[in-house]
Design a protein around this motif. Structure first.
Motif, PDB file in Angstrom:
ATOM      1  N   ALA B 305       1.167  -1.212  -0.100  1.00 55.17           N
ATOM      2  CA  ALA B 305       0.569   0.136   0.054  1.00 55.17           C
ATOM      3  C   ALA B 305       0.993   1.361  -0.164  1.00 55.17           C
ATOM      4  O   ALA B 305       0.162   2.378  -0.530  1.00 55.17           O
ATOM      5  CB  ALA B 305      -0.679  -0.290   1.375  1.00 55.17           C
ATOM      6  N   ARG B 306       2.315   0.865   0.858  1.00 58.45           N
ATOM      7  CA  ARG B 306       2.649   2.272   0.845  1.00 58.45           C
ATOM      8  C   ARG B 306       3.987   2.365  -0.260  1.00 58.45           C
ATOM      9  O   ARG B 306       4.861   3.022  -0.810  1.00 58.45           O
ATOM     10  CB  ARG B 306       3.903   2.335   1.717  1.00 58.45           C
ATOM     11  N   MET B 307       3.722   1.383  -1.172  1.00 55.40           N
ATOM     12  CA  MET B 307       5.222   1.450  -2.434  1.00 55.40           C
ATOM     13  C   MET B 307       5.138   2.385  -4.076  1.00 55.40           C
ATOM     14  O   MET B 307       4.167   3.590  -3.411  1.00 55.40           O
ATOM     15  CB  MET B 307       4.346   0.247  -3.581  1.00 55.40           C
ATOM     16  N   PRO B 308       5.784   3.365  -4.046  1.00 51.25           N
ATOM     17  CA  PRO B 308       6.203   4.670  -4.818  1.00 51.25           C
ATOM     18  C   PRO B 308       5.258   4.659  -5.723  1.00 51.25           C
ATOM     19  O   PRO B 308       4.996   3.428  -6.615  1.00 51.25           O
ATOM     20  CB  PRO B 308       7.788   4.180  -5.789  1.00 51.25           C
ATOM     21  N   GLY B 309       4.573   5.279  -5.433  1.00 51.22           N
ATOM     22  CA  GLY B 309       3.477   5.738  -6.566  1.00 51.22           C
ATOM     23  C   GLY B 309       2.185   5.525  -6.573  1.00 51.22           C
ATOM     24  O   GLY B 309       1.318   6.274  -6.617  1.00 51.22           O
ATOM     25  N   PHE B 310       1.819   4.450  -5.364  1.00 50.22           N
ATOM     26  CA  PHE B 310       0.427   4.574  -4.543  1.00 50.22           C
ATOM     27  C   PHE B 310       0.956   5.943  -2.930  1.00 50.22           C
ATOM     28  O   PHE B 310       0.126   6.022  -2.899  1.00 50.22           O
ATOM     29  CB  PHE B 310       0.288   3.500  -3.377  1.00 50.22           C
ATOM     30  N   GLU B 311       1.950   6.153  -2.853  1.00 51.07           N
ATOM     31  CA  GLU B 311       2.016   7.334  -1.728  1.00 51.07           C
ATOM     32  C   GLU B 311       1.591   6.760  -0.324  1.00 51.07           C
ATOM     33  O   GLU B 311       1.084   7.873  -0.118  1.00 51.07           O
ATOM     34  CB  GLU B 311       2.065   8.167  -2.208  1.00 51.07           C
ATOM     35  N   GLY B 312       1.188   5.612  -0.386  1.00 56.19           N
ATOM     36  CA  GLY B 312       0.200   5.735   0.761  1.00 56.19           C
ATOM     37  C   GLY B 312      -1.053   5.494   1.070  1.00 56.19           C
ATOM     38  O   GLY B 312      -2.355   5.818   2.114  1.00 56.19           O
ATOM     39  N   ALA B 313      -1.751   5.978  -0.255  1.00 56.57           N
ATOM     40  CA  ALA B 313      -2.743   6.259  -0.534  1.00 56.57           C
ATOM     41  C   ALA B 313      -3.736   4.975  -1.547  1.00 56.57           C
ATOM     42  O   ALA B 313      -4.821   5.073  -0.816  1.00 56.57           O
ATOM     43  CB  ALA B 313      -3.015   7.382  -1.905  1.00 56.57           C
TER      44      ALA B 313
END
Lengths: 258, 342
Positions: B305-313
């Protein structure tokens, strides 16, 4: 069979449900070393009696004495060391081995986490050996035939080390040879281990050949006696005979008249 | 295969995932700095804030939440003898939703404050409301459990209570302001990142007490596998045991849901995954097994969920299902084929 002691005594027992009395005035006893079979028409209350003796449901009146003590006075755990049950329907269990299931029979003796002592393990192995299912012991329950599974449940009851074993139609779903084999096994347990075995069944002719004592349940009460006594008294005839069906009292066989 | 080595392996996997969770994120922090920060170096304020106030709490919350939901699901599946039972099935997490809905959606119309704007105090109010809501539903279920005999009846009543509660939430939504509804929807997406600081410690502390309690019920659960009659014959008090298991399971779900929102899927799927991995129904193995597997899976989902690109969103609920469903389906499918071949 003299010298056998009384394990269970039913006195003026009334059984049934809150709204309906199924049978009353039941006076009978079960003795150690004897195979007692409960027969009777569907709906006569065989299961109700069985469930009442196993403390699965409350009696409506009278008394049930187990080794001289009233059933309702037994705490859960102590009763679990007196009566072992085997039911008709197979338990829906996945991924449990035969050995693990038989070991659950030790639950009334094991501690808080159910850990088995060396003594428990020995008793489990003996029970498995006694029933003759050593070759199955690592198999999973879901991969067994109905007959094999019923033997496992009997082994569980043996591991439970109870003087009394109650079986509710244990042979209902078995093929004919398995029925006979199971009955012989139970008979052997009575003779060799001195167990008191009480089972309900519809296999009349088989029962008459192998049972030490018959409980015939019909018309709201119980007639008990040896197979011969029950046959001679005419009680069996009144249960079985109807148009085209005759019960031969001497040979103790059911005949169909054409 | 021996079961204990698998448990140890799972523990090791959690450790690895924890480290990866600390190292990876949208801001690149060198491994050496991360280690220094963990050992008390506060020289780089931004980095230490990210590690100590975001990544570490999030990972710890994920571990505890995953473990709690998984063991709760296991308990529910055993007590109801239903493979589809899970923390949400008895309406317990719906109860949490109701509590939150009442607080979030009604606050502006009743008290004139929109909770979605007041931050910290609002968060605390939400947690408390969720706990009260789920415990209320659970009390109702326990009360029903003592009245009815059959497990299926109880399960159906539980599902019905769930629908009822959802319907009430629907009605509440209808009368609410749009921004409050948005706050409620965001809560419903689930997140391990919402809790930090003292509240994180409180959450982790409560779970650290509650999780070991589930070990006290292993013998009970093993007996329950046999069905009510066999279990009772082996000395188990069915009604009391059922109540204890539902209580333990329900409180775990209530607390996790209060702090993380309703997290789907972990409670349902992890027990199945564990049965497939360990090939046993013995709860002495399955309870520690689900706790460890649940924690590991939650850490993995939190990481994704925190992978680059998602930014925790990316909502945790989407990840749990996207990652978990195929993995678990394939594991179970393969095991089933093995069973047939035997």
């Amino acid at each position: 069979m003299s010298g056998n002691k009384e394990t269970i005594r039913l006195e003026n027992l009334v059984i049934g449900y809150e709204t309906k009395t199924v049978a009353e005035g039941i006076n009978a006893s079960l003795n150690s070393g004897e195979l007692t079979c409960l027969i009777g028409p569907n709906g006569a209350g065989k299961s109700t009696l069985m469930r009442t003796i196993c403390a699965f449901q409350k009696k409506l009146g009278g008394s049930i004495f187990i080794e001289g003590k009233e059933l309702s006075d037994y705490p859960d755990k102590e009763l679990a060391r007196k009566i072992g049950v085997v039911l008709t329907h197979r338990p829906q269990i996945q991924n449990m081995s035969v050995e693990e299931l038989v070991a659950l029979g030790r639950s009334p003796y094991t501690g808080f986490f159910g850990r088995l002592t060396e003594e428990d393990k020995r008793i489990v192995a003996e029970a498995i050996d006694m029933i003759g299912i050593t070759s199955l012991k690592d198999r999973m329950i879901q991969n067994l035939s109905d007959g094999e599974r019923q033997k496992v449940m009997i082994a569980k009851a043996i591991a439970q080390q109870t003087p009394l074993i109650c079986l509710d139609e244990p042979t209902a779903f078995l093929d004919f040879p398995s029925k006979i084999e199971t009955m012989q096994l139970l008979k052997k347990l009575c003779r060799e281990q001195g167990k008191t075995i009480f089972l309900s069944t519809h296999d009349l002719e088989l029962t008459l050949q192998i049972a030490d004592r018959i409980f015939l349940m019909q018309n709201g009460t119980i007639t008990s006696g040896t197979p011969q006594e029950t046959a001679q008294s005419g009680a069996l005839s009144s249960f079985i005979e109807r148009e085209g069906i005759i019960f031969d009292k001497l040979q103790m066989r059911v005949k169909i008249s054409r | 295969m021996r079961k204990t080595p698998i448990l140890i392996l799972l523990g090791f996997l959690i450790l690895v995932l924890l480290v990866v969770n600390l190292l990876l994120g949208s801001v690149k922090i060198p491994a050496g700095d991360t280690l220094a920060i963990l050992f008390g170096d506060r020289s780089n304020e931004i980095f230490s804030n990210i590690i100590l106030k975001s990544r570490l709490p999030q990972a710890l919350v994920a571990i505890m939440a995953g473990a709690g939901l998984a063991v709760s699901g296991l308990q529910m599946q055993t007590v109801f003898r239903n493979p589809l039972a899970g923390p949400s099935v008895l309406g317990i997490s719906n109860g949490a939703s109701l509590g939150v809905a009442i607080v979030v959606l009604m606050s502006s119309s009743l008290a004139g404050v929109s909770l979605s704007r007041i931050g910290y105090a609002g968060d605390a109010a939400i947690s408390i409301a969720a706990i009260i809501g789920s415990l209320a539903v659970m009390t109702l279920i326990v009360w029903v459990a003592r009245k009815v005999k059959g497990n299926v009846t109880l399960l159906i009543i539980g599902v019905m209570i769930g629908y009822l509660v959802t319907a009430i939430v629907g009605v509440l939504k209808f009368f609410s302001a749009e921004e409050d509804i948005k706050a409620f929807v965001v809560w419903g997406l689930g997140s391990f990142a919402r809790v930090s600081g003292d509240r994180m410690l409180l959450f982790v502390g409560m779970m650290a007490v509650l999780l070991p309690l589930s070990f006290l019920l292993v013998k009970t659960l093993n007996l329950m596998l046999l069905g009510d009659d066999y279990a009772r014959n082996l000395g188990l008090n069915i009604s009391r045991s059922r109540t204890l298991v539902i209580l333990n399971s329900g409180v775990l779900v209530a607390i996790v849901t209060a702090y993380c929102g309703p997290i789907m899927f972990i409670g349902l799927a992890v027990p199945h995954l564990c049965r497939a991995i360990f090939r046993t129904s013995d709860h002495r193995i399955l309870v520690p097994g689900t706790i460890l597997t649940g924690a590991a899976l939650a850490l993995l989902c939190s990481l994704i969920a925190r992978m680059p690109g998602f930014e925790g969103a990316l909502p945790v609920n989407s990840v749990t299902a996207l990652v978990g469903a195929p993995v678990i389906a394939s594991v179970i499918f393969r095991r089933r084929k093995d069973d047939v071949r035997e």
